[in-house]
Design a protein around this motif. Structure first.
Motif, PDB file in Angstrom:
ATOM      1  N   CYS A  61       8.019 -13.353-101.692  1.00  0.00           N
ATOM      2  CA  CYS A  61       7.323 -13.001-100.450  1.00  0.00           C
ATOM      3  C   CYS A  61       8.285 -12.957 -99.269  1.00  0.00           C
ATOM      4  CB  CYS A  61       6.194 -13.987-100.176  1.00  0.00           C
ATOM      5  SG  CYS A  61       4.791 -13.779-101.273  1.00  0.00           S
ATOM      6  N   LEU A  62       9.158 -13.934 -99.174  1.00  0.00           N
ATOM      7  CA  LEU A  62      10.127 -13.943 -98.081  1.00  0.00           C
ATOM      8  C   LEU A  62      11.086 -12.768 -98.172  1.00  0.00           C
ATOM      9  CD1 LEU A  62      10.929 -17.753 -97.812  1.00  0.00           C
ATOM     10  CD2 LEU A  62       9.667 -16.325 -96.186  1.00  0.00           C
ATOM     11  N   GLY A  70      11.488  -5.630 -95.682  1.00  0.00           N
ATOM     12  CA  GLY A  70      10.538  -4.720 -95.043  1.00  0.00           C
ATOM     13  C   GLY A  70      10.723  -4.684 -93.539  1.00  0.00           C
ATOM     14  N   ASN A  71      10.946  -5.844 -92.928  1.00  0.00           N
ATOM     15  CA  ASN A  71      11.169  -5.903 -91.487  1.00  0.00           C
ATOM     16  C   ASN A  71      12.461  -5.182 -91.122  1.00  0.00           C
ATOM     17  OD1 ASN A  71      10.791  -6.661 -88.798  1.00  0.00           O
ATOM     18  ND2 ASN A  71      12.087  -8.466 -89.071  1.00  0.00           N
ATOM     19  N   LEU A 109       9.227  -9.659 -96.962  1.00  0.00           N
ATOM     20  CA  LEU A 109       9.113  -9.679 -95.510  1.00  0.00           C
ATOM     21  C   LEU A 109      10.443  -9.377 -94.833  1.00  0.00           C
ATOM     22  CD1 LEU A 109       6.786 -12.757 -94.973  1.00  0.00           C
ATOM     23  CD2 LEU A 109       6.261 -10.373 -94.471  1.00  0.00           C
ATOM     24  N   PHE A 110      11.519  -9.951 -95.315  1.00  0.00           N
ATOM     25  CA  PHE A 110      12.829  -9.745 -94.713  1.00  0.00           C
ATOM     26  C   PHE A 110      13.279  -8.293 -94.829  1.00  0.00           C
ATOM     27  CE2 PHE A 110      17.464  -9.564 -95.155  1.00  0.00           C
ATOM     28  CZ  PHE A 110      17.843 -10.058 -93.910  1.00  0.00           C
TER      29      PHE A 110
END
Length: 56
Positions: free
Chosen positions: A37-38, A44-45, A41-42
């Motif tokens: 998940c992290l 994708g951001n 998020l990383f």
């Protein structure tokens, strides 16, 4: 590893019943899911930030 109960009935199940219960595997699976998940998020951001920068 056989069936853990003497009869095949849901009435004898009194708690959690899945592979790895009572060992460290649920914690390991949770840690792996948290890392995935992290990472999503990383990356994708970072990707969205790069695309936003292209429109300036």
């Amino acid at each position: 590893m056989g069936f853990p109960y003497s009869e095949a009935s849901w009435s004898v199940v009194d708690g959690a019943m899945f592979m790895g219960w009572g060992s460290g595997m649920p914690g390991v699976y949770t840690a792996i899911a948290a890392v995935v998940c992290l990472a999503v998020l990383f990356f994708g951001n970072r990707s969205e930030h790069d695309r936003y920068g292209d429109h300036d």
